[in-house]
Design a protein around this motif. Structure first.
Motif, short mmCIF file in Angstrom:
data_model
loop_
_atom_site.label_atom_id
_atom_site.label_comp_id
_atom_site.label_asym_id
_atom_site.label_seq_id
_atom_site.Cartn_x
_atom_site.Cartn_y
_atom_site.Cartn_z
N THR A 121 34.21 35.42 32.08
CA THR A 121 35.11 35.10 31.61
C THR A 121 35.57 34.04 31.31
O THR A 121 34.56 32.99 31.11
N ARG A 125 37.94 32.18 37.44
CA ARG A 125 38.90 33.29 37.81
C ARG A 125 37.98 33.60 39.51
O ARG A 125 36.94 33.38 39.39
N VAL A 127 37.01 36.06 42.03
CA VAL A 127 36.55 37.53 41.96
C VAL A 127 36.05 38.03 42.77
O VAL A 127 35.11 37.38 43.65
N VAL A 170 37.80 45.57 40.35
CA VAL A 170 37.70 44.21 40.09
C VAL A 170 38.97 43.59 40.49
O VAL A 170 40.34 43.75 39.54
N PHE A 172 40.99 39.86 40.24
CA PHE A 172 40.70 38.19 40.07
C PHE A 172 41.75 37.48 40.17
O PHE A 172 43.43 38.31 40.82
#
Length: 196
Positions: A121, A125, A127, A170, A172
């Motif tokens: 990224t 972030r 994750v 996923v 975030f």
């Protein structure tokens, strides 16, 4: 519990140890799971540096695709599975009354083969990776801070061993003042990239 409180609690859960600093960590105790503990720094960084260098080409030259992540806690149909693509991901805002507290959302990634993948990224972030069918968390292997000399466009990566053909959600999350949007490139790290 209100929907807003659930979203805030979900974001706090994601941020409980996935890169949050002492200044931004919530005071209340989050449930202890594999993902809420601090992720260890990657020790063997040679393959990750190669993956980051390759991913940097896509982060700077594309192809690019813009997506808006699904709100955290709901179903996600936002797919980020196309190889060699830089996704400009925008996370939905987590608000309370008129204040924006942060951003959180989910995308779906379906790997073609079983191997280790890096989620790279452009900013830091929180994750979390979850098997979409079973809702079981996948343990993240380690965290890699991408050196500026390897890639100026990507800052952070986490790795996870994933099975081919399985849909993974996923998640975030980011707290204000981090931006709602960031660049995401997903790259295999389990083998050499000489064929690319």
């Amino acid at each position: 519990m209100s929907p807003h409180a659930l979203l805030v609690a979900g974001a706090a859960f994601l941020l409980a140890g996935c890169g949050a600093t002492e200044e931004t960590a919530p005071e209340t105790a989050a449930p202890v799971t594999q993902q809420s503990e601090l992720i260890a720094a990657c020790v063997d960084t040679e393959e990750l540096a190669e993956a980051a260098e390759h991913s940097c080409t896509h982060a700077e030259y594309g192809p690019f695709e813009s997506v808006t992540a699904a709100p955290l806690g709901g179903p996600s149909f936002v797919d980020v599975s196309v190889e060699h693509t830089a996704y400009n991901v925008t996370l939905p805002a987590i608000t309370y009354q008129r204040w924006t507290l942060g951003y959180a959302g989910s995308v779906i990634f379906t790997p073609e083969e079983s191997t280790e993948y890096a989620f790279l990224t452009s900013g830091y972030r929180a994750v979390r990776v979850v098997n979409a069918a079973t809702n079981e968390e996948v343990g993240l292997e380690c965290h890699y801070s991408v050196p500026q000399e390897v890639c100026g466009s990507l800052r952070s990566a986490v790795t996870a061993d994933l099975e081919g053909g399985i849909d993974y959600r996923v998640d975030f999350a980011a707290v204000v003042p981090q931006a709602a949007s960031f660049l995401l490139v997903i790259e295999e790290t389990g083998h050499a990239h000489s064929e690319e």
